[in-house]
Design an enzyme around this catalytic site. Structure first.
Site, PDB file in Angstrom:
ATOM      1  N   GLY A  46      40.215  18.898  74.860  1.00  0.00           N
ATOM      2  CA  GLY A  46      39.082  19.155  75.744  1.00  0.00           C
ATOM      3  C   GLY A  46      38.716  17.874  76.465  1.00  0.00           C
ATOM      4  N   GLN A  51      32.974  12.333  80.793  1.00  0.00           N
ATOM      5  CA  GLN A  51      33.873  11.375  80.122  1.00  0.00           C
ATOM      6  C   GLN A  51      34.746  10.615  81.127  1.00  0.00           C
ATOM      7  OE1 GLN A  51      35.154  14.490  77.028  1.00  0.00           O
ATOM      8  NE2 GLN A  51      35.228  12.595  75.842  1.00  0.00           N
ATOM      9  N   CYS A  94      36.930  12.479  69.248  1.00  0.00           N
ATOM     10  CA  CYS A  94      36.399  12.399  70.617  1.00  0.00           C
ATOM     11  C   CYS A  94      37.170  11.327  71.368  1.00  0.00           C
ATOM     12  CB  CYS A  94      34.913  12.050  70.570  1.00  0.00           C
ATOM     13  SG  CYS A  94      34.151  12.003  72.204  1.00  0.00           S
ATOM     14  N   LEU A  95      37.604  11.677  72.580  1.00  0.00           N
ATOM     15  CA  LEU A  95      38.380  10.710  73.370  1.00  0.00           C
ATOM     16  C   LEU A  95      37.518   9.513  73.768  1.00  0.00           C
ATOM     17  CD1 LEU A  95      40.401  13.241  75.573  1.00  0.00           C
ATOM     18  CD2 LEU A  95      41.169  12.032  73.515  1.00  0.00           C
ATOM     19  N   HIS A 136      31.414  21.138  71.257  1.00  0.00           N
ATOM     20  CA  HIS A 136      31.576  19.683  71.409  1.00  0.00           C
ATOM     21  C   HIS A 136      31.475  19.305  72.892  1.00  0.00           C
ATOM     22  CE1 HIS A 136      33.854  15.828  70.272  1.00  0.00           C
ATOM     23  NE2 HIS A 136      33.936  15.824  71.602  1.00  0.00           N
ATOM     24  N   GLU A 137      32.130  20.097  73.755  1.00  0.00           N
ATOM     25  CA  GLU A 137      32.144  19.765  75.194  1.00  0.00           C
ATOM     26  C   GLU A 137      30.782  20.031  75.839  1.00  0.00           C
ATOM     27  OE1 GLU A 137      34.502  18.021  76.126  1.00  0.00           O
ATOM     28  OE2 GLU A 137      35.907  18.466  74.504  1.00  0.00           O
ATOM     29  N   HIS A 140      28.592  17.218  75.250  1.00  0.00           N
ATOM     30  CA  HIS A 140      28.816  16.111  76.198  1.00  0.00           C
ATOM     31  C   HIS A 140      27.993  16.316  77.471  1.00  0.00           C
ATOM     32  CE1 HIS A 140      31.830  13.412  74.579  1.00  0.00           C
ATOM     33  NE2 HIS A 140      32.701  14.377  74.337  1.00  0.00           N
TER      34      HIS A 140
HETATM   35  O1  K1U Z   1      35.802  15.897  74.248  1.00  0.00           O
HETATM   36  C1  K1U Z   1      36.646  15.151  73.763  1.00  0.00           C
HETATM   37  O2  K1U Z   1      36.365  13.998  73.499  1.00  0.00           O
HETATM   38  C2  K1U Z   1      38.014  15.687  73.466  1.00  0.00           C
HETATM   39  C3  K1U Z   1      38.196  16.037  71.999  1.00  0.00           C
HETATM   40  C4  K1U Z   1      37.838  17.500  71.798  1.00  0.00           C
HETATM   41  C5  K1U Z   1      37.598  17.948  70.394  1.00  0.00           C
HETATM   42  C6  K1U Z   1      38.443  17.605  69.357  1.00  0.00           C
HETATM   43  C7  K1U Z   1      38.210  18.066  68.072  1.00  0.00           C
HETATM   44  C8  K1U Z   1      37.145  18.886  67.843  1.00  0.00           C
HETATM   45  C9  K1U Z   1      36.305  19.224  68.862  1.00  0.00           C
HETATM   46  C10 K1U Z   1      36.555  18.778  70.150  1.00  0.00           C
HETATM   47  C11 K1U Z   1      39.660  15.803  71.658  1.00  0.00           C
HETATM   48  O3  K1U Z   1      40.518  16.422  72.170  1.00  0.00           O
HETATM   49  S1  K1U Z   1      40.011  14.578  70.471  1.00  0.00           S
HETATM   50  C12 K1U Z   1      41.796  14.697  70.299  1.00  0.00           C
HETATM   51  C13 K1U Z   1      42.229  15.867  69.500  1.00  0.00           C
HETATM   52  O4  K1U Z   1      41.449  16.462  68.774  1.00  0.00           O
HETATM   53  C14 K1U Z   1      43.630  16.320  69.572  1.00  0.00           C
HETATM   54  C15 K1U Z   1      44.556  15.704  70.362  1.00  0.00           C
HETATM   55  C16 K1U Z   1      45.860  16.158  70.411  1.00  0.00           C
HETATM   56  C17 K1U Z   1      46.246  17.237  69.676  1.00  0.00           C
HETATM   57  C18 K1U Z   1      45.330  17.880  68.870  1.00  0.00           C
HETATM   58  C19 K1U Z   1      44.022  17.434  68.826  1.00  0.00           C
HETATM   59 ZN    ZN Z   2      34.189  14.191  72.937  1.00  0.00          ZN
END
Ligand code: K1U
Ligand code: ZN
Length: 175
Positions: A46, A51, A94-95, A136-137, A140
């Site tokens: 996401g 972001q 979270c990125l 989560h999004e 944000h």
């Molecule tokens: O919003 C963001 O920071 C993105 C975040 C979204 C998220 C992850 C986990 C739970 C809720 C929301 C991410 O994508 S973090 C990276 C991640 O979870 C992932 C990356 C590659 C493959 C699988 C997962």
């Molecule tokens: Zn996030």
């Protein structure tokens, strides 16, 4: 299309409340393309517009598994119109807070209303990881981070770590 820089904690812009999108025009379509490129490159499941520094109520998501075809989804002006009493715990990342993963409790199911890129209204029921990702999004878009849902002690430790790293990076950049 362009890869955008992702804002990292403690960037204050991550605490902004994003504004609704009034008109879906070429600028919004270009932003969404950039968001997909940035989300896939990260990689993430996401990404909210704030972001990448754009305080607009938009997020992208793709929860397809590695061996499945991509399932890009864009949510414009999303609203949670119903949330279940039942709650679930999922590990979140979270990125904007790289390499930190914590368990977060949220409603297990949500009904979300949003616009697509054509301005059509949709309503979907989400559960499992999609429900977690949507919440989560949308957090944000309201300036809320997943660390706001964990203990104060853990949150303060994480903020301290990222504040220190940002200070050191600024020092190095200044020479
Ligand atoms: O919003 C963001 O920071 C993105 C975040 C979204 C998220 C992850 C986990 C739970 C809720 C929301 C991410 O994508 S973090 C990276 C991640 O979870 C992932 C990356 C590659 C493959 C699988 C997962
Ligand atoms: Zn996030």
């Amino acid at each position: 299309m362009a890869l955008r820089d992702i804002l990292i904690l403690p960037d204050k812009r991550l605490r902004l409340v994003s504004k609704p999108v009034a008109r879906i025009d070429a600028g919004i379509r270009a932003l969404v393309e950039d968001m997909f490129e940035t989300m896939y490159a990260a990689p993430g499941i996401g990404l909210a517009a704030i972001q990448v520094g754009e305080p607009k109520r938009i997020f992208t998501a793709d929860l397809a598994k590695k061996d499945e075809p991509r399932q890009p989804q864009v949510f414009i002006n999303p609203e949670i119109v119903w949330a279940s009493e039942e709650r679930n715990v999922h590990e979140e990342g979270c990125l904007s807070i790289p390499e930190i993963y914590e368990e977060v409790e949220r409603p297990a199911e949500v009904k979300v209303r949003y616009l697509d890129l054509e301005g059509e209204t949709h309503e979907i029921d989400a559960k499992g990881m999609l429900a977690t990702c949507i919440q989560h999004e949308i957090d944000h878009l309201n300036g809320v981070l997943f660390i706001d849902h964990i203990s104060r002690l853990k949150r303060e430790r994480i903020i301290k770590k990222f504040t220190k790293a940002a200070r050191q990076a600024a020092k190095r950049a200044a020479g």
